[in-house]
Design a protein around this motif. Structure first.
Motif, PDB file in Angstrom:
ATOM      1  N   SER A   1       0.848  -1.192   0.000  1.00 38.15           N
ATOM      2  CA  SER A   1       0.000   0.000   0.000  1.00 38.15           C
ATOM      3  C   SER A   1       0.879   1.236   0.000  1.00 38.15           C
ATOM      4  O   SER A   1       2.028   1.194   0.468  1.00 38.15           O
TER       5      SER A   1
ATOM      6  N   ILE B   1       4.493   1.946   2.266  1.00 37.38           N
ATOM      7  CA  ILE B   1       5.774   2.325   1.637  1.00 37.38           C
ATOM      8  C   ILE B   1       6.195   3.736   2.072  1.00 37.38           C
ATOM      9  O   ILE B   1       7.358   3.960   2.433  1.00 37.38           O
TER      10      ILE B   1
ATOM     11  N   CYS C   1      25.585   0.571  -3.942  1.00 38.09           N
ATOM     12  CA  CYS C   1      25.007   1.905  -3.702  1.00 38.09           C
ATOM     13  C   CYS C   1      26.056   2.937  -3.310  1.00 38.09           C
ATOM     14  O   CYS C   1      25.775   4.131  -3.305  1.00 38.09           O
TER      15      CYS C   1
ATOM     16  N   ARG D   1       7.774  -8.434  -1.717  1.00 38.22           N
ATOM     17  CA  ARG D   1       7.298  -7.055  -1.513  1.00 38.22           C
ATOM     18  C   ARG D   1       8.210  -6.266  -0.570  1.00 38.22           C
ATOM     19  O   ARG D   1       8.168  -5.039  -0.542  1.00 38.22           O
TER      20      ARG D   1
ATOM     21  N   PHE E   1      13.200   0.171  -4.983  1.00 37.29           N
ATOM     22  CA  PHE E   1      14.217   0.573  -5.961  1.00 37.29           C
ATOM     23  C   PHE E   1      13.620   1.159  -7.249  1.00 37.29           C
ATOM     24  O   PHE E   1      12.456   0.918  -7.571  1.00 37.29           O
TER      25      PHE E   1
ATOM     26  N   LEU F   1      23.162  -7.771   2.482  1.00 35.20           N
ATOM     27  CA  LEU F   1      22.628  -7.196   1.237  1.00 35.20           C
ATOM     28  C   LEU F   1      23.434  -7.759   0.076  1.00 35.20           C
ATOM     29  O   LEU F   1      24.639  -7.521  -0.009  1.00 35.20           O
TER      30      LEU F   1
ATOM     31  N   GLN G   1      16.584  -4.415   8.449  1.00 35.83           N
ATOM     32  CA  GLN G   1      16.886  -3.745   9.719  1.00 35.83           C
ATOM     33  C   GLN G   1      18.391  -3.685   9.977  1.00 35.83           C
ATOM     34  O   GLN G   1      18.902  -2.681  10.492  1.00 35.83           O
TER      35      GLN G   1
ATOM     36  N   ILE H   1      16.714   6.781   6.928  1.00 33.79           N
ATOM     37  CA  ILE H   1      18.193   6.731   7.002  1.00 33.79           C
ATOM     38  C   ILE H   1      18.753   8.131   6.738  1.00 33.79           C
ATOM     39  O   ILE H   1      19.658   8.603   7.429  1.00 33.79           O
TER      40      ILE H   1
ATOM     41  N   ASN I   1      15.150   4.172  -4.616  1.00 35.13           N
ATOM     42  CA  ASN I   1      16.586   3.927  -4.448  1.00 35.13           C
ATOM     43  C   ASN I   1      17.153   3.474  -5.802  1.00 35.13           C
ATOM     44  O   ASN I   1      16.844   2.383  -6.265  1.00 35.13           O
TER      45      ASN I   1
ATOM     46  N   GLY J   1      26.421   0.777   0.650  1.00 39.37           N
ATOM     47  CA  GLY J   1      25.672  -0.306   0.011  1.00 39.37           C
ATOM     48  C   GLY J   1      26.377  -1.640   0.151  1.00 39.37           C
ATOM     49  O   GLY J   1      27.325  -1.776   0.929  1.00 39.37           O
TER      50      GLY J   1
HETATM   51  N1  ACO Z   1       4.005  -3.598   1.784  1.00 39.57           N
HETATM   52  C1  ACO Z   1       3.282  -3.992   2.855  1.00 39.57           C
HETATM   53  N2  ACO Z   1       3.789  -4.734   3.839  1.00 39.57           N
HETATM   54  C2  ACO Z   1       5.066  -5.110   3.751  1.00 39.57           C
HETATM   55  C3  ACO Z   1       5.872  -4.735   2.672  1.00 39.57           C
HETATM   56  C4  ACO Z   1       5.279  -3.945   1.657  1.00 39.57           C
HETATM   57  N3  ACO Z   1       5.985  -3.539   0.583  1.00 39.57           N
HETATM   58  N4  ACO Z   1       7.099  -5.265   2.855  1.00 39.57           N
HETATM   59  C5  ACO Z   1       7.083  -5.940   4.013  1.00 39.57           C
HETATM   60  N5  ACO Z   1       5.851  -5.846   4.564  1.00 39.57           N
HETATM   61  C6  ACO Z   1       5.393  -6.411   5.813  1.00 39.57           C
HETATM   62  C7  ACO Z   1       6.169  -7.644   6.207  1.00 39.57           C
HETATM   63  O1  ACO Z   1       5.656  -8.786   5.581  1.00 39.57           O
HETATM   64  C8  ACO Z   1       5.957  -7.669   7.700  1.00 39.57           C
HETATM   65  O2  ACO Z   1       4.675  -8.184   7.955  1.00 39.57           O
HETATM   66  P1  ACO Z   1       4.402  -9.141   9.238  1.00 39.57           P
HETATM   67  O3  ACO Z   1       4.728  -8.286  10.416  1.00 39.57           O
HETATM   68  O4  ACO Z   1       2.961  -9.484   9.079  1.00 39.57           O
HETATM   69  O5  ACO Z   1       5.358 -10.282   9.069  1.00 39.57           O
HETATM   70  C9  ACO Z   1       5.925  -6.190   8.072  1.00 39.57           C
HETATM   71  O6  ACO Z   1       5.638  -5.461   6.862  1.00 39.57           O
HETATM   72  C10 ACO Z   1       7.244  -5.698   8.657  1.00 39.57           C
HETATM   73  O7  ACO Z   1       8.311  -6.179   7.819  1.00 39.57           O
HETATM   74  P2  ACO Z   1       9.779  -5.776   8.088  1.00 39.57           P
HETATM   75  O8  ACO Z   1      10.657  -6.303   7.008  1.00 39.57           O
HETATM   76  O9  ACO Z   1      10.127  -6.116   9.510  1.00 39.57           O
HETATM   77  O10 ACO Z   1       9.655  -4.215   7.925  1.00 39.57           O
HETATM   78  P3  ACO Z   1      10.568  -3.080   8.502  1.00 39.57           P
HETATM   79  O11 ACO Z   1       9.794  -2.278   9.478  1.00 39.57           O
HETATM   80  O12 ACO Z   1      11.936  -3.551   8.876  1.00 39.57           O
HETATM   81  O13 ACO Z   1      10.732  -2.182   7.200  1.00 39.57           O
HETATM   82  C11 ACO Z   1      12.343  -1.688   5.504  1.00 39.57           C
HETATM   83  C12 ACO Z   1      11.394  -2.727   6.062  1.00 39.57           C
HETATM   84  C13 ACO Z   1      11.559  -0.479   5.037  1.00 39.57           C
HETATM   85  C14 ACO Z   1      13.093  -2.283   4.339  1.00 39.57           C
HETATM   86  C15 ACO Z   1      13.303  -1.260   6.663  1.00 39.57           C
HETATM   87  O14 ACO Z   1      13.923  -2.385   7.224  1.00 39.57           O
HETATM   88  C16 ACO Z   1      14.326  -0.332   6.194  1.00 39.57           C
HETATM   89  O15 ACO Z   1      14.070   0.828   6.033  1.00 39.57           O
HETATM   90  N6  ACO Z   1      15.557  -0.827   6.013  1.00 39.57           N
HETATM   91  C17 ACO Z   1      16.621  -0.068   5.459  1.00 39.57           C
HETATM   92  C18 ACO Z   1      17.116  -0.799   4.287  1.00 39.57           C
HETATM   93  C19 ACO Z   1      17.022  -0.032   2.999  1.00 39.57           C
HETATM   94  O16 ACO Z   1      16.565   1.073   2.874  1.00 39.57           O
HETATM   95  N7  ACO Z   1      17.559  -0.705   2.027  1.00 39.57           N
HETATM   96  C20 ACO Z   1      17.689  -0.154   0.742  1.00 39.57           C
HETATM   97  C21 ACO Z   1      18.756  -0.857   0.016  1.00 39.57           C
HETATM   98  S1  ACO Z   1      20.245  -0.841   0.852  1.00 39.57           S
HETATM   99  C22 ACO Z   1      21.009   0.545   0.527  1.00 39.57           C
HETATM  100  O17 ACO Z   1      20.733   1.210  -0.417  1.00 39.57           O
HETATM  101  C23 ACO Z   1      22.078   0.944   1.423  1.00 39.57           C
END
Ligand code: ACO
Length: 319
Positions: free
Chosen positions: A30, A34, A113, A152, A158, A190, A212, A252, A276, A307
């Motif tokens: 949703s 996001i 990255c 998802r 990205f 990653l 995380q 971040i 991203n 990255g």
């Molecule tokens: N839409 C809806 N729900 C989702 C989605 C989505 N796209 N993706 C995951 N969920 C759900 C999961 O299934 C989970 O559900 P559950 O609790 O029923 O099992 C819930 O959301 C929480 O999932 P988490 O993976 O624990 O979500 P989190 O709060 O950690 O957020 C995120 C994920 C946004 C990726 C976070 O960890 C983050 O910001 N990490 C930083 C990493 C990043 O930005 N990486 C980019 C690439 S790396 C780089 O460029 C350096």
């Protein structure tokens, strides 16, 4: 001798794809999830067949146009990408051929990255050494090709795009300081762990991430490396006019700005409309802020990336 930014350019393929568009394509997500977790509202996705070199070429042409020089005057081309057109030749050589440049050194840098920060750091050293005078530094990615669209947790994060800068040897600054680092023990948080062997992809060809763990690592090293380049240049982070962190996630970006004591209105954000774009994220954000008049000649700009690897780096320059 300094390396001075004399032109910037960027390119995004196609129309923006909103979070609701992704949901309409069948991804169980949703706009609210996001935006709250990442700050991303839209990204651009390249059509099948559109390559990193195609995106990088346009960004490079725009940067050359702003610099007012021709492709023939470039003697160094570095492309940061994790989504090269081919296993070889390098995407830098492909762009060189399309630009009609002959003879420049051309190679790719693979630091995911942090790739653009790495490429800028390498180009700076070439220019400061006196061996090269004019460099084209490009970040270009079609990350949509390495996403698992059934995951998802990663596919919504990205986007595709490219950005470029032209550097020229000059007596006035110029890039003031760069820093590059990596910690290969963190490769598991990653990666895209697939391989090509005997004509087949073996292993997993899609991006996998422990979100995380990435979050915590990224905030720490982005703050540390920004402080390192400021210390080298003899200024405090608060004296920087513009901070351009890798555009992965608004939380971040904001946490990094806060740790550094940089005002929120000095932090350039494009993750909301680019997503991203990995190695392209910094030069895309930089070009946007140069062209809309925020970054002006004489401003001090700090760019920094982090990255897969894990690898991270920064460059502080006077525009
Ligand atoms: N839409 C809806 N729900 C989702 C989605 C989505 N796209 N993706 C995951 N969920 C759900 C999961 O299934 C989970 O559900 P559950 O609790 O029923 O099992 C819930 O959301 C929480 O999932 P988490 O993976 O624990 O979500 P989190 O709060 O950690 O957020 C995120 C994920 C946004 C990726 C976070 O960890 C983050 O910001 N990490 C930083 C990493 C990043 O930005 N990486 C980019 C690439 S790396 C780089 O460029 C350096």
């Amino acid at each position: 001798m300094y390396a001075r930014v004399i032109g910037t350019g960027s390119y995004l393929p196609g129309n923006p794809v909103s979070n609701n568009d992704l949901a309409a394509r069948g991804i169980d997500t949703s706009d609210e999830w996001i935006v709250t977790r990442t700050g991303i509202r839209a990204r651009h996705l390249a059509e099948p067949g559109t390559t990193s070199s195609a995106l990088g070429l346009i960004a490079a042409e725009r940067a050359l146009e702003m610099a007012g020089i021709s492709a023939a005057e470039i003697d160094l081309i570095i492309v940061a990408t994790s989504t090269p057109d081919f296993i070889f030749p390098s995407t830098a050589c492909i762009i060189q051929g399309k630009l009609g440049n002959k003879g420049a050194a051309a190679f790719d840098v693979q630091a995911v990255c942090s790739g653009f920060a790495y490429a800028l750091g390498v180009a700076d050293k070439f220019i400061r050494s006196g061996s090269h005078r004019r460099a084209l530094v490009i970040g270009a990615e079609v990350f949509s090709r390495i996403l698992d669209w059934d995951d998802r947790g990663t596919c919504v994060l990205f986007g595709d795009g490219a950005g470029a800068v032209v550097l020229e040897a000059a007596e006035q600054p110029g890039i003031l300081a760069t820093a590059l680092h990596a910690d290969g023990s963190q490769f598991g948080i990653l990666n895209v762990p697939g391989q090509i062997c005997n004509g087949q992809v073996t292993g997993d060809p899609f991006l996998r991430m422990d979100g995380q763990a990435v979050f915590k690592f990224a905030v720490r090293v982005l703050a540390d490396v920004a402080e390192e380049v400021c210390a080298t240049a003899g200024i405090s982070a608060a004296e920087v006019d513009w901070l351009i962190p890798h555009q992965a996630n608004i939380r971040i970006i904001e946490a990094t700005g806060k740790r550094l004591g940089v005002d929120r209105d000095k932090v350039i954000v494009s993750v909301d409309h680019h997503g991203n774009t990995s190695a392209a994220s910094i030069p895309l954000a930089l070009d946007e802020a140069v062209r809309d008049g925020r970054i002006l000649r004489g401003h001090k700009v700090l760019v920094e990336g982090v990255g897969g690897g894990f690898a991270w780096g920064a460059a502080l320059f006077e525009f």
